[in-house]
Design an enzyme around this catalytic site. Structure first.
Site, PDB file in Angstrom:
ATOM      1  N   ASP A 142     -11.581   9.771  -3.558  1.00  0.00           N
ATOM      2  CA  ASP A 142     -12.816  10.406  -3.626  1.00  0.00           C
ATOM      3  C   ASP A 142     -12.841  11.589  -4.830  1.00  0.00           C
ATOM      4  O   ASP A 142     -13.792  12.369  -4.794  1.00  0.00           O
ATOM      5  CB  ASP A 142     -12.909  10.913  -2.377  1.00  0.00           C
ATOM      6  CG  ASP A 142     -11.808  12.086  -1.921  1.00  0.00           C
ATOM      7  OD1 ASP A 142     -10.625  11.663  -2.218  1.00  0.00           O
ATOM      8  OD2 ASP A 142     -12.022  13.260  -2.035  1.00  0.00           O
ATOM      9  N   GLU A 190       0.782  -1.199   0.165  1.00  0.00           N
ATOM     10  CA  GLU A 190       0.137   0.104   0.013  1.00  0.00           C
ATOM     11  C   GLU A 190       0.825   1.271   0.063  1.00  0.00           C
ATOM     12  O   GLU A 190       1.743   1.354   0.912  1.00  0.00           O
ATOM     13  CB  GLU A 190      -0.854   0.157   1.190  1.00  0.00           C
ATOM     14  CG  GLU A 190      -1.901   1.322   1.193  1.00  0.00           C
ATOM     15  CD  GLU A 190      -2.626   1.746   2.608  1.00  0.00           C
ATOM     16  OE1 GLU A 190      -2.237   0.831   3.388  1.00  0.00           O
ATOM     17  OE2 GLU A 190      -3.503   2.426   2.396  1.00  0.00           O
ATOM     18  N   ASP A 243      -2.499  11.616  -2.476  1.00  0.00           N
ATOM     19  CA  ASP A 243      -2.856  13.047  -2.698  1.00  0.00           C
ATOM     20  C   ASP A 243      -3.128  13.286  -4.059  1.00  0.00           C
ATOM     21  O   ASP A 243      -2.465  12.946  -5.089  1.00  0.00           O
ATOM     22  CB  ASP A 243      -1.483  13.680  -2.138  1.00  0.00           C
ATOM     23  CG  ASP A 243      -0.998  13.297  -0.929  1.00  0.00           C
ATOM     24  OD1 ASP A 243      -1.952  13.094   0.119  1.00  0.00           O
ATOM     25  OD2 ASP A 243      -0.037  13.669  -0.544  1.00  0.00           O
ATOM     26  N   GLU A 296     -11.568   7.078   3.561  1.00  0.00           N
ATOM     27  CA  GLU A 296     -12.796   6.478   2.941  1.00  0.00           C
ATOM     28  C   GLU A 296     -14.180   6.666   3.940  1.00  0.00           C
ATOM     29  O   GLU A 296     -14.970   6.788   3.514  1.00  0.00           O
ATOM     30  CB  GLU A 296     -12.483   5.183   2.523  1.00  0.00           C
ATOM     31  CG  GLU A 296     -13.670   4.024   1.746  1.00  0.00           C
ATOM     32  CD  GLU A 296     -13.050   2.832   1.163  1.00  0.00           C
ATOM     33  OE1 GLU A 296     -12.042   2.399   1.785  1.00  0.00           O
ATOM     34  OE2 GLU A 296     -13.868   2.428   0.319  1.00  0.00           O
TER      35      GLU A 296
END
Ligand code: SAH
Length: 216
Positions: A153, A43, A117, A193
């Site tokens: 998002d 990740e 970002d 999230e």
């Protein structure tokens, strides 16, 4: 996200030799030793660590390597897993622009990009984790059937990424513009999230692979 500086962060990172890999370039070619199944997941931008910690517990057979450049965030994630770490969880506290020096070719099964970002200014395009040069690095270190899984998002970053991948050698394998309208117990909700879900914002998600067809 502005946070008050954590004066204890550096000491915390230095003390956590159970989790933190301080010289990741020495691990190149050896990451699967932390994985029972051989699967290695990475990740990039793990933030305060919720996804990393919970995914590592959900998939105990796989190795989960988190990369986080912000020392304060990295230290918070280590604090969260003081008593519940396991051998399959490792953390690199550094900038992912060096990722090719930490992993050998064909070493990673899945790269997760969670709420990266957005770097909205044109002059900062090269810093986006889905900029062409990053995609080239991912291509080298992923296994031939490896995947990149992105959640965000940010509509503009999502649109940019779809174009960036399709201008490289990648195939779009899955896409959703409202991922959480269905239940996904197989995938942990990250800290960002859950904040966006609480605001009622849709979560965009896509999966890319270098191979066109499912092997199985
Ligand atoms: N994945 C977390 C945090 C998202 S915020 C979540 O979903 O809740 C994005 C995080 O990525 C920040 O903590 C930032 O420090 C980290 N990050 C951004 N660019 C990075 C890079 N090049 N290398 C390592 N970490 C990076």
């Amino acid at each position: 996200m502005r946070m008050r500086k954590k004066p204890w962060a550096k000491d915390m990172i230095a003390s956590r030799t159970d989790c933190v890999i301080s010289e990741p370039e020495k691990m190149a070619g050896h990451w699967s030793q932390f994985s029972k199944s051989g699967e290695v997941r990475v990740e990039i931008g793990s933030g305060k660590g919720d996804y990393w910690i919970n995914m590592a517990h959900l998939y105990p057979e796989a190795a989960f390597i988190a990369i986080e450049k912000n020392t304060d965030c990295a230290a918070i994630s280590l604090k969260k897993c003081l008593d519940n770490t396991s051998d399959n969880m490792k953390l690199i506290v550094d900038d992912a622009s060096k990722i090719e020096t930490w992993f050998n070719e064909n070493e990673i099964d899945v790269i997760h990009l969670n709420f990266s970002d957005p770097w909205p200014k044109k002059g900062h395009t090269k810093r986006r984790l889905t900029y062409r040069s990053f995609l080239d690095s991912y291509k080298r270190i992923l296994k031939p059937d490896g995947k990149i899984v992105m959640k965000t998002d940010n509509m503009k970053l999502f649109e940019y990424s779809l174009v960036s991948f399709s201008n490289s050698d990648w195939y779009l394998r899955e896409v959703s513009v409202d991922y959480r309208r269905d239940e996904h117990p197989e995938d942990v909700i990250t800290e960002y999230e859950s904040n966006f879900m609480a605001l009622g914002q849709p979560i965009y998600r896509a999966v890319w692979q270098l191979t066109k067809e499912e092997e199985n």
